[in-house]
Design an enzyme around this catalytic site. Structure first.
Site, mmCIF file in Angstrom:
data_model
loop_
_atom_site.group_PDB
_atom_site.id
_atom_site.type_symbol
_atom_site.label_atom_id
_atom_site.label_comp_id
_atom_site.label_asym_id
_atom_site.label_seq_id
_atom_site.Cartn_x
_atom_site.Cartn_y
_atom_site.Cartn_z
ATOM 1 N N ASP A 77 -33.780 -33.302 16.244
ATOM 2 C CA ASP A 77 -32.380 -33.006 16.933
ATOM 3 C C ASP A 77 -32.595 -32.739 18.415
ATOM 4 O O ASP A 77 -33.424 -31.538 18.860
ATOM 5 C CB ASP A 77 -31.871 -31.505 16.311
ATOM 6 C CG ASP A 77 -30.741 -30.827 17.066
ATOM 7 O OD1 ASP A 77 -30.111 -31.595 18.147
ATOM 8 O OD2 ASP A 77 -30.328 -29.966 16.521
ATOM 9 N N LYS A 98 -30.154 -33.952 28.675
ATOM 10 C CA LYS A 98 -29.540 -34.694 27.678
ATOM 11 C C LYS A 98 -28.429 -35.068 28.692
ATOM 12 O O LYS A 98 -27.723 -35.957 28.243
ATOM 13 C CB LYS A 98 -29.507 -33.663 26.635
ATOM 14 C CG LYS A 98 -28.506 -34.525 25.594
ATOM 15 C CD LYS A 98 -28.275 -33.711 24.127
ATOM 16 C CE LYS A 98 -27.608 -34.268 23.104
ATOM 17 N NZ LYS A 98 -27.748 -33.426 21.970
ATOM 18 N N GLU A 152 -24.460 -36.540 15.581
ATOM 19 C CA GLU A 152 -24.928 -35.156 15.230
ATOM 20 C C GLU A 152 -24.032 -34.556 13.903
ATOM 21 O O GLU A 152 -24.711 -33.971 12.875
ATOM 22 C CB GLU A 152 -24.907 -34.274 16.243
ATOM 23 C CG GLU A 152 -25.911 -34.455 17.161
ATOM 24 C CD GLU A 152 -25.782 -33.777 18.622
ATOM 25 O OE1 GLU A 152 -24.932 -33.310 18.612
ATOM 26 O OE2 GLU A 152 -26.701 -34.283 19.416
ATOM 27 N N ASP A 175 -18.750 -27.067 15.663
ATOM 28 C CA ASP A 175 -19.997 -26.897 16.278
ATOM 29 C C ASP A 175 -19.819 -26.018 17.378
ATOM 30 O O ASP A 175 -19.577 -26.657 18.467
ATOM 31 C CB ASP A 175 -20.778 -28.284 16.589
ATOM 32 C CG ASP A 175 -22.047 -28.112 17.108
ATOM 33 O OD1 ASP A 175 -22.310 -26.992 17.555
ATOM 34 O OD2 ASP A 175 -22.875 -29.293 17.671
#
Ligand code: AMP
Length: 627
Positions: A25, A87, A187, A209
């Site tokens: 992850d 990211k 994800e 999330d």
């Protein structure tokens, strides 16, 4: 003599041999690596027992960079060389980064012709891919140390809204880190896999999330073993940090800390707030002890009820995107089967309660919400590395937008339609438009509309060296191949001569999830107009083809095979077609083509006879009858 033993192809002789595979992850704030051991998926700790690796790299001149907690401490003292949140930069151009509003304090350098900007550090100018690779190298090392061998391959997770460029950048980082990417996995899909939803009944699942700084909601549909992302939404500036801020503000009010003192103490106060917030996830009250550098002291308590009052408006804010995704996916609350919780902030009982109320389902919370994505990735990696018995379902994905090719008239011919399960390869044959054409541009398009203008251009390349032939004789086979990560490669081959050319598509940067959504909406909105335009363009292309072919025929054979009157009639009809071709009426163009065909039929028949006579000259009739 004993017989020598040979194992079955593809099977190893060692009965318990296990391919070492891991799930990664690769997060904005923290990253994790997990693996399946003795049938159980678990995240792997570093030597100090920490599972989460802060996604931070600190560069030092002439030394190997520091990663994770070791790097984090330099965030304030050496910010230009301490790179966090990389990211957010993956696969993005400088323009995208400015527009998405990431106020990252780095020294960006934009290079001519290069999509992603570089970051200037003491270790040189570095791309986001190189920086991500450092994080991945660290996780690779951790996995190999703890598993006692080299990794066969990894599954890396990416947000569902990552476009091709962001996915490609992630893959490049993995390659740079010496990892074999078995595949990239969305994800939310990984979270669903961690809870085994892929092994359960078909249905619609919601992945909620809520992390420290971001909120994402995804709606997935599981159908015939395929997870399709139906809709995603979120808020890239909403998360646990905002909860901490409202608690800190409340404390300042209670402690009578003046507003102007806020700024200098906000960090300390937010740390106290965060600890209290986390305590209240398992206890009813939390004590607050403020002891600031300027001598200010305050002691108090915060209970769950007070906390709930403070954070309810923020939780409420996450419901808006939830409603939107449902609407976008054309679903109602009754369509939802399961709800999965991801992200540290979903540990809060109030968040669970409100999400449960909204979706009218008790959400899945048993797996640590920080680890659930890595665990799903590990399970998938284990299957892909071949450690599962046959028949175990492999998770599949679909492509979000159709992939096509530009054809004459600025039209797009779809080669792989949207929602096709990947990996996939499809081929289609094309031909040349003009006599003697020796090259062809392959223009690769993405989108649902009929015209090149309304679709997204991914890239183009040329096939050169086609042997000169009459128009329509060459056979060019174009093959589109999309691998399991959604990355496209295209090849073109002229079947007669064998010449070929290919390309791996590294698309231009910046296609957002809402761009995809917009493209899909447009394709529905303009469907009728598009069909009309396509029809018109096709007739115009056909008209051009007929005109070109006729002109070439008149040039070579007109002088000896056409009577003067015929020549005049053909020319009148030819002029008429040229004029009508520019109109917007496909029917009239079609009619004009038919009329021209009619007046040229005799001429065409004579040309055919003539060429047969030419071919037969000097050869006996017997020779032909033998064939
Ligand atoms: P993530 O970005 O998923 O790592 O989530 C980090 C956020 O989760 C931070 O805001 C943390 O304060 C929050 N968090 C972690 N543990 C808890 C907990 N036990 N209760 C409430 N929030 C938590």
């Amino acid at each position: 003599m004993a017989l020598l033993q040979i194992t079955e192809p593809g099977k190893t002789a060692a009965p318990h041999y296990h391919n070492l595979a891991a799930g990664i992850d690769l997060g904005t704030t923290n990253s994790l690596v997990a693996t399946v051991r003795s049938g159980l998926a678990e995240t792997l700790p570093d030597i100090k027992g920490h599972h989460l690796l802060p996604s931070i790299v600190h560069y030092v001149k002439n030394e190997t960079p520091q990663i994770g907690t070791a790097a984090k401490q330099y965030a304030h003292t050496d910010p230009l060389n301490t790179i966090a949140s990389v990211k957010r930069l993956m696969g993005r151009g400088l323009k995208d980064i400015k527009t998405i509003g990431t106020r990252l304090p780095y020294d960006f350098v934009e290079k001519e012709g290069q999509g992603m900007p570089m970051i200037r550090t003491v270790a040189g100018e570095l791309s986001p891919v190189q920086i991500s690779a450092e994080i991945l190298k660290n996780l690779k090392q951790r996995a190999e140390d703890s598993l006692g061998g080299a990794l066969t391959g990894v599954v890396i997770t990416v947000p569902a809204y990552f476009d091709d460029a962001q996915r490609q950048a992630t893959k490049d980082a993995a390659i740079l880190a010496g990892l074999k990417v078995l595949r990239l996995l969305n994800e939310p899909t990984a979270a669903a896999v961690a809870y085994g939803l892929d092994q359960g009944a078909e249905g619609i699942h919601v992945i909620y999330d809520l992390g420290g700084g971001t909120f994402d909601i995804s709606i997935l549909r599981l159908q015939r073993g395929v997870f399709e992302v139906l809709a995603t939404a979120g808020n890239s500036a909403l998360g646990g940090d905002d909860f901490d801020r409202v608690i800190a503000q409340w404390m300042m009010q209670e402690a009578n800390i003046a507003n102007d003192a806020q700024q200098s103490h906000i960090r300390e106060l937010m740390d106290i707030a965060r600890t209290a917030k986390e305590t209240l996830s398992t206890q009813d009250t939390a004590s607050l002890n403020i002891q600031l550098a300027d001598g200010l002291q305050w002691h108090g308590t915060l209970n769950r009820e007070q906390l709930n009052t403070l954070i309810d408006p923020l939780i409420q804010k996450t419901m808006m995107p939830c409603r939107r995704t449902l609407r976008d996916a054309g679903l109602t609350l009754d369509d939802i089967n399961e709800v999965v919780m991801v992200g540290g902030s979903t540990r809060m009982p109030r968040v669970r309660e409100k999400v449960g109320d909204f979706f009218k389902r008790t959400p899945h919370v048993n797996i640590d919400p920080d680890k659930v994505v890595a665990i799903g990735a590990a399970i998938q990696a284990d299957i892909l590395a071949g450690n599962k018995p046959d028949g175990e379902m492999l998770l599949l994905d679909v492509i979000p937008l159709s992939l096509g090719i530009e054809t004459m008239g600025g039209l797009v011919e779809k080669i792989i339609p949207r929602n096709t399960t990947i990996p996939v390869a499809r081929a289609q044959d094309f031909t040349t438009f003009k006599d003697g054409q020796i090259a062809m541009t392959i223009h690769i398009m993405q989108g649902e509309r009929e015209l090149v203008l309304d679709c997204r251009s991914l890239t183009r390349f040329e096939l050169r060296g086609i042997p000169p032939m009459v128009a329509g004789a060459a056979r060019i086979r174009v093959t589109y191949q999309v691998d399991a990560d959604g990355l496209l490669s295209v090849s073109a081959k002229e079947e007669i001569s064998g010449i070929h050319s290919d390309i791996i598509v590294k698309p231009s940067y910046g296609l957002q999830d809402n761009d995809i959504e917009q493209m899909l909406k447009d394709s529905l909105k303009y469907a009728k107009e598009d069909v009309i335009t396509r029809n018109l363009r096709e007739q115009q292309v056909e008209a051009d083809r007929v005109i070109n072919a006729l002109r070439a025929a008149i040039t070579t054979d007109g002088h000896h095979l056409l009577k003067h009157q015929e020549f005049v009639t053909i020319n009148i009809k030819l002029d008429e077609l040229l004029r009508i071709k520019e109109s917007k009426d496909a029917k009239s163009i079609k009619k004009a083509i038919e009329q021209l065909d009619e007046v040229t039929q005799d001429f065409a028949a004579r040309r055919m006879d003539y060429s047969i006579r030419q071919a037969m000259q000097g050869r006996s009739v017997d020779e032909f009858s033998e064939n």
